[in-house]
Enzyme design. Structure first.
Site, mmCIF file in Angstrom:
data_model
loop_
_atom_site.group_PDB
_atom_site.id
_atom_site.type_symbol
_atom_site.label_atom_id
_atom_site.label_comp_id
_atom_site.label_asym_id
_atom_site.label_seq_id
_atom_site.Cartn_x
_atom_site.Cartn_y
_atom_site.Cartn_z
ATOM 1 N N LYS A 77 12.895 17.855 46.564
ATOM 2 C CA LYS A 77 13.194 18.992 45.677
ATOM 3 C C LYS A 77 14.695 19.249 45.680
ATOM 4 O O LYS A 77 15.343 19.194 46.729
ATOM 5 C CB LYS A 77 12.440 20.217 46.197
ATOM 6 C CG LYS A 77 12.543 21.459 45.330
ATOM 7 C CD LYS A 77 11.675 22.576 45.927
ATOM 8 C CE LYS A 77 11.723 23.859 45.138
ATOM 9 N NZ LYS A 77 10.902 24.915 45.755
ATOM 10 N N SER A 152 7.537 27.001 42.603
ATOM 11 C CA SER A 152 8.755 26.445 42.062
ATOM 12 C C SER A 152 8.935 24.957 42.322
ATOM 13 O O SER A 152 9.777 24.312 41.703
ATOM 14 C CB SER A 152 9.967 27.188 42.635
ATOM 15 O OG SER A 152 10.038 27.002 44.047
ATOM 16 N N SER A 176 5.384 28.228 46.796
ATOM 17 C CA SER A 176 5.928 27.160 45.957
ATOM 18 C C SER A 176 5.627 25.727 46.349
ATOM 19 O O SER A 176 5.948 24.815 45.594
ATOM 20 C CB SER A 176 7.437 27.309 45.831
ATOM 21 O OG SER A 176 7.712 28.329 44.925
HETATM 22 N N1 GLN Z 1 6.512 32.410 42.831
HETATM 23 C C1 GLN Z 1 7.214 32.947 43.956
HETATM 24 C C2 GLN Z 1 8.550 33.473 43.542
HETATM 25 O O1 GLN Z 1 8.864 33.378 42.412
HETATM 26 C C3 GLN Z 1 7.335 31.920 45.044
HETATM 27 C C4 GLN Z 1 8.497 31.040 44.917
HETATM 28 C C5 GLN Z 1 8.683 30.132 46.086
HETATM 29 O O2 GLN Z 1 7.814 29.998 46.960
HETATM 30 N N2 GLN Z 1 9.854 29.537 46.154
HETATM 31 O O3 GLN Z 1 9.292 34.009 44.309
#
Ligand code: GLN
Length: 489
Positions: A77, A152, A176
């Site tokens: 990532k 994400s 995420s």
């Molecule tokens: N959807 C969550 C957020 O927007 C989790 C994101 C993540 O785990 N990086 O913060």
């Protein structure tokens, strides 16, 4: 079988046995990436040249059986720094950032013989649940190209699902790794907070962020975790808890007889998509038939998880992202003569809309007049949520929950409604607030929508082997998923 369909374990085995060379492995994946990338747009950078060069050097040296990921291509990532390879966080702010050091995760992967084959797309600075917040491209779900891959780490999950790599690395702050894994029909492991070093993981919510593997099997996840886990003096929050041989431990795990699996009623009584509900119920029966004991529990503070998570994560994000001021690093706006204007313009132009929203809200909850009402209160509720989980573990081995109440939604469907998007994190973010490990895995395709359905196991701190051990047994009983429909032309 084509090389690109093999597991990480089989790739290494194949190279050791002399069935194929590292170079053939890398070439097979590069070809697969070329074929599938036009459809899914999962990657921000393909590291073809360096990967091929590294493969040739490795072939010259000959295989090293001690190296756990010898010749295994890994997609990382784009939030993890990679030396001499651009690391953008899918943000215009870091569009031209070429780090001069590897994140600890990447360093350990390389030391174990893995090959960084590409960097994957993501929501900008890991903020989002659909990968639509990327400043650069929109990743599509390999099962249905009109839908999101989740986020994400949507690029990593889509890439693993599309066989562009056997293993990718994602990061999980509020879901995420697990949510995109569920959306794409692959396995995602969020380790215990502190299990994996955060050095070189570009910070979003520092008390929540953890990197972990996205794979197609329990064993590959165990193998990768054993490589990336462990104390790192460069991250004071990394734990010195010894790293067990996860692969050996899960192999020793005999069966599910007497294993107590808890079902929290606040999660399962929530309004779930019908496919998720139905598949999960079938899965409960499978667990029972394998000898597991299913018990109902209550996690009473579940309803506060989303609010608590978003207050804490935005507060931390606003502080972490203060460093991008156009001076020390990041994008700098052109033609501004005055310092404050330069800061404002650089940040307004460099950050996308969602990131700016979160910086503003985070600054607000930390401000003198509101700190006690929001941030401090959230920190207190966070402890109650963690206590719920820890006391539940007195009466069970693992907790089983859905990953998301909804199936992969359509591109653009929720992007205008951030609250809806936040609310869908209800089942994933409580675990991060509590620092616990969670494993998301596919249990089949829904009957109506024919999209992957994922569920997650949650274990006490540093009990990743329990998650992996149980899933490794169950995996063999589940029908393997077919080729993702979006890739069948
Ligand atoms: N959807 C969550 C957020 O927007 C989790 C994101 C993540 O785990 N990086 O913060």
């Amino acid at each position: 079988m084509e090389i690109y369909r093999l597991s990480a374990i089989d790739i290494k085995e194949g190279i050791l046995k002399g069935d194929f060379k590292v170079k053939e492995v890398v070439e097979a994946y590069l070809k697969r990436i070329e074929e599938t990338e036009k459809k899914i747009d999962a990657l921000l950078f393909v590291n073809s040249e360096q990967a091929l060069k590294q493969a040739e050097e490795m072939d010259k040296k000959g295989p090293d059986p001690e190296k756990k990921l010898w010749g295994v291509p890994v997609v990382v990532k784009d939030v993890l720094t990679t030396r001499d390879i651009k690391t953008t966080c899918a943000s215009k702010m870091l569009e031209n950032f070429v780090p001069f050091y590897d994140s600890e995760v990447v360093k350990r992967l390389k030391e174990s013989g893995a090959i960084i084959i590409a960097k994957s797309n993501m929501d900008e600075f890991a903020m989002g649940s659909s990968t639509e917040n990327s400043a650069f491209k929109i990743t599509k779900n390999p099962w249905d190209l009109t839908r999101v891959p989740g986020g994400s780490s949507g690029g990593s999950a889509a890439s693993t699902a599309a066989y562009q790599c056997p293993v990718s690395i994602g990061t999980d702050t509020g879901g995420s790794i697990r949510q995109p894994a569920a959306f794409c029909g692959v396995v995602g492991l969020k380790p215990t907070y502190g299990r994996v070093s955060r050095f070189g993981l570009i910070a979003y919510g520092s008390s929540l962020d953890q990197a972990g593997p996205i794979t197609r099997s329990a064993k590959d996840a165990a193998l990768v975790l054993s490589v990336i886990a462990g104390k790192d003096p460069k991250d004071s929050t990394s734990s010195s808890e010894p790293v067990p041989d996860y692969l050996a431990l899960i192999d020793n795990f005999k069966d599910l007889k007497g294993v107590k699996i808890a079902l929290p009623k606040e999660y399962w009584e929530y309004e779930l998509d019908k496919d998720i509900d139905k598949k999960s119920k079938e899965f409960f029966e499978l667990l029972k038939s394998l000898g597991a004991e299913l018990v109902s529990i209550s996690l009473p503070h579940t309803k506060y998880a989303v609010a608590t998570y978003y207050i804490i994560v935005m507060a931390e994000a606003s502080s972490n992202l203060a460093r991008y001021d156009g001076v020390r690093y990041g994008y700098r706006a052109k033609d501004v003569k005055e310092l404050i204007k330069m800061y404002t313009k650089s940040r307004s132009e460099g950050f996308g809309f969602e990131v700016q929203r979160r910086i503003i809200l985070g600054t607000y909850v930390l401000s003198a007049g509101y700190y006690d009402a929001y941030y401090k209160k959230a920190a207190q509720v966070r402890r109650l949520i963690r206590d719920d989980f820890l006391s539940a573990f007195n009466s069970c081995d693992v907790i089983l929950t859905p990953v998301s109440p909804i199936l992969p939604f359509r591109l653009k469907e929720k992007i205008e409604d951030p609250l809806q998007m936040y609310l869908a994190d209800i089942f994933s973010c409580g675990l991060n607030l509590s620092g616990l490990p969670g494993l998301s895995f596919p249990i089949g395709l829904g009957e109506r929508e024919k999209l992957p359905v994922g569920v997650q196991f949650i274990a006490p701190p540093f009990k990743e082997e329990v998650l992996l051990g149980i899933y490794n047994k169950v995996e063999k009983e589940l029908t393997p998923l077919p080729e993702p429909y979006g890739l069948v032309s």
